[in-house]
Write a protein that holds these residues in place. Sequence first.
Motif, PDB file in Angstrom:
ATOM      1  N   VAL A  41      50.014  51.664  -4.808  1.00  0.00           N
ATOM      2  CA  VAL A  41      50.954  52.795  -4.687  1.00  0.00           C
ATOM      3  C   VAL A  41      51.477  53.177  -6.066  1.00  0.00           C
ATOM      4  O   VAL A  41      51.578  54.371  -6.398  1.00  0.00           O
ATOM      5  CB  VAL A  41      52.103  52.431  -3.733  1.00  0.00           C
ATOM      6  N   PHE A  42      51.805  52.179  -6.864  1.00  0.00           N
ATOM      7  CA  PHE A  42      52.296  52.476  -8.202  1.00  0.00           C
ATOM      8  C   PHE A  42      51.220  53.178  -9.030  1.00  0.00           C
ATOM      9  O   PHE A  42      51.510  54.145  -9.757  1.00  0.00           O
ATOM     10  CB  PHE A  42      52.716  51.179  -8.901  1.00  0.00           C
ATOM     11  N   THR A  43      49.969  52.737  -8.907  1.00  0.00           N
ATOM     12  CA  THR A  43      48.865  53.365  -9.641  1.00  0.00           C
ATOM     13  C   THR A  43      48.671  54.819  -9.200  1.00  0.00           C
ATOM     14  O   THR A  43      48.449  55.714 -10.036  1.00  0.00           O
ATOM     15  CB  THR A  43      47.571  52.567  -9.427  1.00  0.00           C
ATOM     16  N   CYS A  44      48.756  55.041  -7.899  1.00  0.00           N
ATOM     17  CA  CYS A  44      48.611  56.415  -7.389  1.00  0.00           C
ATOM     18  C   CYS A  44      49.728  57.312  -7.907  1.00  0.00           C
ATOM     19  O   CYS A  44      49.482  58.478  -8.287  1.00  0.00           O
ATOM     20  CB  CYS A  44      48.610  56.413  -5.855  1.00  0.00           C
ATOM     21  N   PHE A  45      50.931  56.801  -7.911  1.00  0.00           N
ATOM     22  CA  PHE A  45      52.054  57.580  -8.408  1.00  0.00           C
ATOM     23  C   PHE A  45      51.883  57.868  -9.904  1.00  0.00           C
ATOM     24  O   PHE A  45      52.205  58.959 -10.385  1.00  0.00           O
ATOM     25  CB  PHE A  45      53.349  56.822  -8.149  1.00  0.00           C
ATOM     26  N   LEU A  46      51.368  56.884 -10.641  1.00  0.00           N
ATOM     27  CA  LEU A  46      51.107  57.076 -12.066  1.00  0.00           C
ATOM     28  C   LEU A  46      50.055  58.167 -12.272  1.00  0.00           C
ATOM     29  O   LEU A  46      50.203  59.049 -13.141  1.00  0.00           O
ATOM     30  CB  LEU A  46      50.639  55.753 -12.678  1.00  0.00           C
ATOM     31  N   PHE A  47      48.991  58.122 -11.474  1.00  0.00           N
ATOM     32  CA  PHE A  47      47.930  59.130 -11.580  1.00  0.00           C
ATOM     33  C   PHE A  47      48.475  60.519 -11.242  1.00  0.00           C
ATOM     34  O   PHE A  47      48.202  61.505 -11.942  1.00  0.00           O
ATOM     35  CB  PHE A  47      46.797  58.763 -10.613  1.00  0.00           C
ATOM     36  N   TRP A  48      49.280  60.583 -10.178  1.00  0.00           N
ATOM     37  CA  TRP A  48      49.803  61.889  -9.748  1.00  0.00           C
ATOM     38  C   TRP A  48      50.753  62.482 -10.793  1.00  0.00           C
ATOM     39  O   TRP A  48      50.663  63.669 -11.126  1.00  0.00           O
ATOM     40  CB  TRP A  48      50.526  61.713  -8.414  1.00  0.00           C
ATOM     41  N   SER A  49      51.657  61.676 -11.315  1.00  0.00           N
ATOM     42  CA  SER A  49      52.651  62.206 -12.261  1.00  0.00           C
ATOM     43  C   SER A  49      52.031  62.558 -13.609  1.00  0.00           C
ATOM     44  O   SER A  49      52.428  63.539 -14.238  1.00  0.00           O
ATOM     45  CB  SER A  49      53.777  61.185 -12.462  1.00  0.00           C
ATOM     46  N   SER A  64      59.025  62.763 -18.798  1.00  0.00           N
ATOM     47  CA  SER A  64      59.896  61.591 -18.739  1.00  0.00           C
ATOM     48  C   SER A  64      59.483  60.649 -17.615  1.00  0.00           C
ATOM     49  O   SER A  64      59.528  59.411 -17.770  1.00  0.00           O
ATOM     50  CB  SER A  64      61.349  62.013 -18.545  1.00  0.00           C
ATOM     51  N   VAL A  65      59.067  61.228 -16.473  1.00  0.00           N
ATOM     52  CA  VAL A  65      58.645  60.398 -15.335  1.00  0.00           C
ATOM     53  C   VAL A  65      57.419  59.567 -15.710  1.00  0.00           C
ATOM     54  O   VAL A  65      57.368  58.348 -15.456  1.00  0.00           O
ATOM     55  CB  VAL A  65      58.338  61.281 -14.112  1.00  0.00           C
ATOM     56  N   PHE A  66      56.446  60.231 -16.333  1.00  0.00           N
ATOM     57  CA  PHE A  66      55.222  59.542 -16.727  1.00  0.00           C
ATOM     58  C   PHE A  66      55.524  58.435 -17.744  1.00  0.00           C
ATOM     59  O   PHE A  66      54.993  57.321 -17.666  1.00  0.00           O
ATOM     60  CB  PHE A  66      54.235  60.562 -17.311  1.00  0.00           C
ATOM     61  N   ARG A  67      56.412  58.732 -18.679  1.00  0.00           N
ATOM     62  CA  ARG A  67      56.775  57.739 -19.690  1.00  0.00           C
ATOM     63  C   ARG A  67      57.462  56.530 -19.036  1.00  0.00           C
ATOM     64  O   ARG A  67      57.185  55.384 -19.378  1.00  0.00           O
ATOM     65  CB  ARG A  67      57.690  58.373 -20.738  1.00  0.00           C
ATOM     66  N   GLU A  68      58.371  56.794 -18.093  1.00  0.00           N
ATOM     67  CA  GLU A  68      59.064  55.695 -17.409  1.00  0.00           C
ATOM     68  C   GLU A  68      58.089  54.817 -16.634  1.00  0.00           C
ATOM     69  O   GLU A  68      58.178  53.584 -16.657  1.00  0.00           O
ATOM     70  CB  GLU A  68      60.118  56.249 -16.453  1.00  0.00           C
ATOM     71  N   LEU A  69      57.149  55.450 -15.944  1.00  0.00           N
ATOM     72  CA  LEU A  69      56.177  54.680 -15.170  1.00  0.00           C
ATOM     73  C   LEU A  69      55.319  53.810 -16.078  1.00  0.00           C
ATOM     74  O   LEU A  69      55.001  52.665 -15.736  1.00  0.00           O
ATOM     75  CB  LEU A  69      55.294  55.625 -14.345  1.00  0.00           C
ATOM     76  N   LEU A  70      54.926  54.346 -17.232  1.00  0.00           N
ATOM     77  CA  LEU A  70      54.134  53.558 -18.181  1.00  0.00           C
ATOM     78  C   LEU A  70      54.925  52.351 -18.689  1.00  0.00           C
ATOM     79  O   LEU A  70      54.365  51.267 -18.889  1.00  0.00           O
ATOM     80  CB  LEU A  70      53.699  54.433 -19.361  1.00  0.00           C
ATOM     81  N   GLN A  71      56.228  52.538 -18.882  1.00  0.00           N
ATOM     82  CA  GLN A  71      57.057  51.430 -19.369  1.00  0.00           C
ATOM     83  C   GLN A  71      57.188  50.315 -18.339  1.00  0.00           C
ATOM     84  O   GLN A  71      57.251  49.133 -18.700  1.00  0.00           O
ATOM     85  CB  GLN A  71      58.434  51.964 -19.751  1.00  0.00           C
ATOM     86  N   TYR A  72      57.204  50.693 -17.061  1.00  0.00           N
ATOM     87  CA  TYR A  72      57.380  49.695 -16.015  1.00  0.00           C
ATOM     88  C   TYR A  72      56.071  49.125 -15.480  1.00  0.00           C
ATOM     89  O   TYR A  72      56.076  48.102 -14.785  1.00  0.00           O
ATOM     90  CB  TYR A  72      58.172  50.296 -14.845  1.00  0.00           C
ATOM     91  N   GLU A  73      54.965  49.768 -15.809  1.00  0.00           N
ATOM     92  CA  GLU A  73      53.695  49.345 -15.210  1.00  0.00           C
ATOM     93  C   GLU A  73      53.359  47.870 -15.462  1.00  0.00           C
ATOM     94  O   GLU A  73      52.983  47.151 -14.519  1.00  0.00           O
ATOM     95  CB  GLU A  73      52.549  50.242 -15.688  1.00  0.00           C
ATOM     96  N   PRO A  74      53.447  47.345 -16.682  1.00  0.00           N
ATOM     97  CA  PRO A  74      53.097  45.923 -16.878  1.00  0.00           C
ATOM     98  C   PRO A  74      53.930  44.988 -16.011  1.00  0.00           C
ATOM     99  O   PRO A  74      53.417  43.973 -15.517  1.00  0.00           O
ATOM    100  CB  PRO A  74      53.371  45.702 -18.371  1.00  0.00           C
ATOM    101  N   TYR A  75      55.209  45.327 -15.800  1.00  0.00           N
ATOM    102  CA  TYR A  75      56.077  44.468 -15.009  1.00  0.00           C
ATOM    103  C   TYR A  75      55.730  44.542 -13.527  1.00  0.00           C
ATOM    104  O   TYR A  75      55.717  43.519 -12.833  1.00  0.00           O
ATOM    105  CB  TYR A  75      57.532  44.846 -15.227  1.00  0.00           C
ATOM    106  N   VAL A  76      55.460  45.750 -13.043  1.00  0.00           N
ATOM    107  CA  VAL A  76      55.095  45.917 -11.629  1.00  0.00           C
ATOM    108  C   VAL A  76      53.783  45.191 -11.340  1.00  0.00           C
ATOM    109  O   VAL A  76      53.649  44.485 -10.330  1.00  0.00           O
ATOM    110  CB  VAL A  76      54.987  47.405 -11.267  1.00  0.00           C
ATOM    111  N   LEU A  77      52.808  45.340 -12.233  1.00  0.00           N
ATOM    112  CA  LEU A  77      51.525  44.668 -12.021  1.00  0.00           C
ATOM    113  C   LEU A  77      51.686  43.153 -12.101  1.00  0.00           C
ATOM    114  O   LEU A  77      50.998  42.409 -11.392  1.00  0.00           O
ATOM    115  CB  LEU A  77      50.500  45.143 -13.048  1.00  0.00           C
ATOM    116  N   LEU A  78      52.581  42.672 -12.949  1.00  0.00           N
ATOM    117  CA  LEU A  78      52.824  41.227 -13.030  1.00  0.00           C
ATOM    118  C   LEU A  78      53.419  40.707 -11.724  1.00  0.00           C
ATOM    119  O   LEU A  78      53.040  39.626 -11.247  1.00  0.00           O
ATOM    120  CB  LEU A  78      53.763  40.915 -14.206  1.00  0.00           C
TER     121      LEU A  78
END
Length: 588
Positions: A41-49, A64-78
């Motif tokens: 779901v997080f990956t899909c949201f990243l692709f969409w934004s 800003s949304v795309f930048r925020e998602l990129l910042q949180y992606e490593p933590y969500v995937l962890l």
Amino acid sequence: MNKDKLKVLSLAAVFSSAVFSVLCFSLHLDVSLLAFPLSAVFTCFLFWSGYSQLFGKGNLRFISVFRELLQYEPYVLLIAFVFRRAGDFETPYFLDLITVLFWCVTGLFDLLILHHLNPKRIEKIDPEWKKYQSANSISTQKGLKRILWEVFSWVDALAQAVFMVLLLNIFIVQLYEIPSESMVPEFLIRDRVAVFKTPSGPKFPLSNVGIPPVRNYKRGDIVIFRNPHYSTDRKSEVRTFLSQIVYMCTLTTVNLNVDEEGNPKADPLVKRIAGVPGEQLMMQDGILYSRTKADDRWQPVKQDARYAEWNLNTVKSSIKRGLTRESYVVSQKEYDLMLECERQRNEFDISLFEIEAKNLASSFEKFFKTFQGERQDTKLDSLFNEKFLFENSLFARHYFYAQTLLSSNEGAGWFSRFMTAWTENAGHNFNGDLYSEANFKLNLMIKRTVGKMILRDAQLLSAGKTAEEINEDAEIKELLQTAGMLNLYAFLMDRRNMPVFPPDDAEGNPQYIPQNCYFMMGDNRFNSLDMRHSYDNWLAPLTELDPVSVTYYTDMAPQYVHRSKILGTAGYRFWPLNRRGVPGNTGK
């Protein structure tokens, strides 16, 4: 970098994240089911934004949304990685390795994209993006909207800080507060130390994949390691990992890392390496001995004496100011009494006591024959079990023991066996095993004192003396002083000494600490529950060479620790400021 290249880079990041999500897929009906939907779901949201809205439709609100998602992606995937491995079934090492590689690749893509989406560089991608950012910054907002944006930015900064600290704690450096006095005088309670973890080969949570270890440990290193007394099954590891997140999110106010009784776990531990691979160890009278395959002679470990602290009463005043009354397990008077007991034990002559023991048994038999009281057919072997042979009970209830023996038909025979059964092993060759020899002698010293007390009790009982008169007898009082010394030593013995470890095999062949394994102890030896001890205690015979051995309470269960359990080394003490510096042997 232009917009088209950044678009391709963003697509690569989404693709890498998608592969990671597929690798987290699980069919097991447990918590591992959450991993795939979370990352997908997080990956899909990243692709969409990013790819769809920002680069596809040019919707600048998603910068800003795309930048925020990129910042949180490593933590969500962890977190998804942890969920996948938190289920009831283990994942193969190869799957863990591939998943970690895609996590790293995704993280690198994220960092590269964020580098170019930085507000200071965004103009190079598209001047319109820069104008939009400037026109919609927090400083341009008014009223309630400004307040909400400010609150969101602070919450966002705090959340990212927590996750960043988590990554730093796992892979680079972690700050610890010393919780106990086991390392006095090197560390006091509430000392703060920085532990460097990268050289020790940190692992991804719940996996064996991580940075290869490059640190070689040696005797004297102060290490932080997982407590082997606690279970390390998958559920407990998940609880430990999540408790770290909660602990940091609540600014160290909520600690979920507790045991079954709700008490904070002593995990990890801070101790000093005392034994290294290829050694067999033994500790007697506070001296650590070792031997190896190359040299089977027991030799004192001189280096250990520089760290071991046995008497807090003599530490320097600056250390004493940081101690509490409970710190002093042994007072100066008790310490001196312990040394006196060791002196007497070392000078104890087994052959002379063999004669004395037989004389004590013969003397008791004379009083037994003249005793006028009634006797019963009491089975003394079943009565005097390990609890009745407990050294403290023998001393404290000597009068009861004398009465019981005099009133039983088996009394004289049992007393003779108690005093002399060990003689069949009087000539035993201990082959340098100082611990077993010392315990054998201590058992005899206790028996000599108990035997004299029971014999004196029998003499006084035969003379018609009452219990009160017996307690006031000068000889009994003198023997009780000796009993107090022996009882103190029995209490301290397994904090002061340690049997041969690893123990010899059944044929008597020495065994050694395996490769990549270490033995740890605290510097404050009387106040350190370390790798010498279990968290339980039990009654055990002082020696196996006496069929009617005196018993004592012990928690002795030495174990070594594999290097995979070592989290890092204590690199720097930064608090208190007046004791800051690199730990080593600064306490003494």
